[in-house]
Design an enzyme around this catalytic site. Structure first.
Site, short mmCIF file in Angstrom:
data_model
loop_
_atom_site.label_atom_id
_atom_site.label_comp_id
_atom_site.label_asym_id
_atom_site.label_seq_id
_atom_site.Cartn_x
_atom_site.Cartn_y
_atom_site.Cartn_z
N ASN A 1 0.87 -1.18 0.00
CA ASN A 1 0.00 0.00 0.00
C ASN A 1 0.91 1.23 0.00
O ASN A 1 1.48 1.58 1.02
CB ASN A 1 -0.89 -0.04 1.25
CG ASN A 1 -1.74 1.23 1.41
OD1 ASN A 1 -1.78 2.07 0.50
ND2 ASN A 1 -2.40 1.36 2.54
N TRP A 2 1.03 1.84 -1.17
CA TRP A 2 1.96 2.97 -1.30
C TRP A 2 1.44 4.22 -0.59
O TRP A 2 2.17 5.18 -0.42
CB TRP A 2 2.19 3.31 -2.77
CG TRP A 2 2.88 2.25 -3.58
CD1 TRP A 2 3.06 0.92 -3.28
CD2 TRP A 2 3.52 2.45 -4.86
NE1 TRP A 2 3.74 0.29 -4.28
CE2 TRP A 2 4.03 1.19 -5.27
CE3 TRP A 2 3.67 3.54 -5.71
CZ2 TRP A 2 4.71 1.03 -6.48
CZ3 TRP A 2 4.34 3.39 -6.92
CH2 TRP A 2 4.86 2.14 -7.29
N LYS A 3 0.17 4.22 -0.23
CA LYS A 3 -0.46 5.41 0.38
C LYS A 3 -0.22 6.63 -0.53
O LYS A 3 -0.16 6.47 -1.74
CB LYS A 3 0.03 5.60 1.81
CG LYS A 3 -0.11 4.30 2.63
CD LYS A 3 0.10 4.48 4.11
CE LYS A 3 -0.10 3.13 4.81
NZ LYS A 3 0.04 3.20 6.26
N HIS B 1 -9.30 1.18 4.84
CA HIS B 1 -8.03 1.32 5.57
C HIS B 1 -8.24 2.25 6.77
O HIS B 1 -9.05 3.18 6.71
CB HIS B 1 -6.96 1.89 4.64
CG HIS B 1 -5.60 1.84 5.25
ND1 HIS B 1 -5.15 2.78 6.13
CD2 HIS B 1 -4.60 0.92 5.13
CE1 HIS B 1 -3.93 2.45 6.53
NE2 HIS B 1 -3.57 1.33 5.93
N GLU C 1 -6.64 4.63 7.85
CA GLU C 1 -6.46 6.06 7.56
C GLU C 1 -7.72 6.65 6.92
O GLU C 1 -8.06 7.80 7.14
CB GLU C 1 -5.21 6.25 6.68
CG GLU C 1 -3.95 6.02 7.49
CD GLU C 1 -2.80 5.36 6.73
OE1 GLU C 1 -2.79 5.39 5.50
OE2 GLU C 1 -1.90 4.81 7.42
N GLU D 1 -5.16 -4.94 10.53
CA GLU D 1 -4.12 -3.93 10.75
C GLU D 1 -4.39 -3.21 12.07
O GLU D 1 -5.20 -2.27 12.10
CB GLU D 1 -4.13 -2.90 9.62
CG GLU D 1 -3.81 -3.46 8.26
CD GLU D 1 -3.22 -2.40 7.33
OE1 GLU D 1 -2.14 -2.63 6.81
OE2 GLU D 1 -3.83 -1.32 7.17
N GLY E 1 2.78 2.30 10.82
CA GLY E 1 3.72 3.41 10.68
C GLY E 1 4.45 3.76 11.97
O GLY E 1 5.10 4.80 12.06
N SER F 1 3.70 -2.18 10.35
CA SER F 1 5.16 -2.27 10.56
C SER F 1 5.76 -3.61 10.14
O SER F 1 6.69 -4.10 10.78
CB SER F 1 5.50 -1.94 12.02
OG SER F 1 5.12 -0.60 12.32
N GLY G 1 3.08 -1.11 4.34
CA GLY G 1 3.12 0.34 4.06
C GLY G 1 4.55 0.78 3.81
O GLY G 1 5.09 0.59 2.72
N GLY G 2 5.20 1.34 4.82
CA GLY G 2 6.54 1.93 4.67
C GLY G 2 7.54 1.07 3.89
O GLY G 2 8.23 1.56 3.00
P1 13P Z 1 3.28 0.37 7.75
O1 13P Z 1 3.80 -0.89 7.14
O2 13P Z 1 4.00 1.59 7.31
O3 13P Z 1 3.16 0.25 9.24
O4 13P Z 1 1.78 0.56 7.19
C1 13P Z 1 0.89 -0.50 7.24
C2 13P Z 1 -0.31 -0.15 6.47
O5 13P Z 1 -1.07 0.72 6.84
C3 13P Z 1 -0.55 -0.87 5.21
O6 13P Z 1 -1.84 -0.63 4.74
#
Ligand code: 13P
Length: 252
Positions: free
Chosen positions: A9-11, A96, A98, A168, A174, A214, A235-236
């Site tokens: 997920n590149w966000k 998600h 967010e 999640e 994050g 994470s 994510g990251g």
């Molecule tokens: P991180 O891997 O940066 O913690 O993010 C997870 C995430 O929200 C994937 O959708």
């Protein structure tokens, strides 16, 4: 054996040229996919058409980060299932944390989008997970149960088998504070049990449940070795070809 599915997920990261660079890097590192493993990239909307072109001939699949449930019309800023299919998407991340936090998405709204996704031939990656406060109050199971029931309401067993659920925990996103494999496994088992209650054990056995929060190359293997963890939503660590490819390979 369920397939292990790793989605990146590149966000809201990577412009067009940065997207091309990342996809080209991933293509060379993941020219062949290990048996029983799928890798999906979910770039921002504006990079999807380019991603589709660049991924021609690659085993890496394409997904989007969100979608609206109407077919077309006066919905400024929104994107439909048909549009996503036209740029080569097979998957869509829905609900998600967010989006729940910043855009006030509810389980009911996510459920409507999930139904549309499935009716359109796309596969939803439906996200659930508790906040830190909820975990500290010991209501993780209640929160996740409500989210799963709300998001899956009215979806058939046939459609659920194809769908992906992502657990999640919000406190792990994050933050570098990954859930322990046991903490994650406990909630994954709960989710699979809920699906078994709703649809029967045979259906529950087929559903892919990803962990997100994470996930890094050094913790991915242990997480994905848990019996009910069928992959990761990253994510990251998906923003660099090296680390995303390492997580995908750790799933093998
Ligand atoms: P991180 O891997 O940066 O913690 O993010 C997870 C995430 O929200 C994937 O959708």
């Amino acid at each position: 054996m369920r397939t292990k599915v790793i989605a990146g997920n590149w966000k809201m990261n990577k412009d067009l040229s940065e997207s091309a660079e990342l996809i080209n890097g991933l293509k060379s590192k993941l020219a062949t996919m290990p048996n029983g493993v799928k890798a999906i990239v979910c770039p921002p909307f504006v990079s999807l058409a380019l991603a589709k072109e660049l991924l021609k001939g690659s085993p890496i699949e394409l997904g989007a980060q969100n979608m609206y449930f109407e077919d077309e019309g006066a919905f400024t800023g929104e994107v439909s299932a048909k549009m996503l299919k036209s740029v080569g998407c097979k998957y869509v991340i829905l609900g998600h944390s967010e989006r729940r936090q910043y855009f006030k998405e509810s389980d009911e709204f996510i459920n409507t989008k999930a139904k549309k996704t499935l009716a359109s031939g796309l596969i939803p990656i439906i996200c659930v997970g508790e906040t830190l406060q909820e975990r500290e109050k010991n209501i993780t199971n209640q929160v996740v149960t409500t989210q799963v029931a709300g998001c899956l309401k009215g979806i058939s067993a046939f459609d659920i088998e194809k769908s992906i659920i992502a657990y999640e925990p919000v406190w792990a996103i994050g933050t570098g504070k990954v859930a322990t494999p046991q903490q994650a496994q406990d909630v994954h088992k709960l989710i699979r049990g809920l699906i078994a209650q709703l649809y029967g054990p045979a259906t529950a056995e087929k559903v892919v449940i990803q962990y997100g929060g994470s996930v890094k190359p050094d913790n991915a293997k242990e997480l994905m070795h848990q019996p009910d963890i069928d992959g990761a939503l990253v994510g990251g660590a998906c923003l660099k070809a090296d680390s995303f490819a390492a997580i995908v390979l750790a799933a093998a």
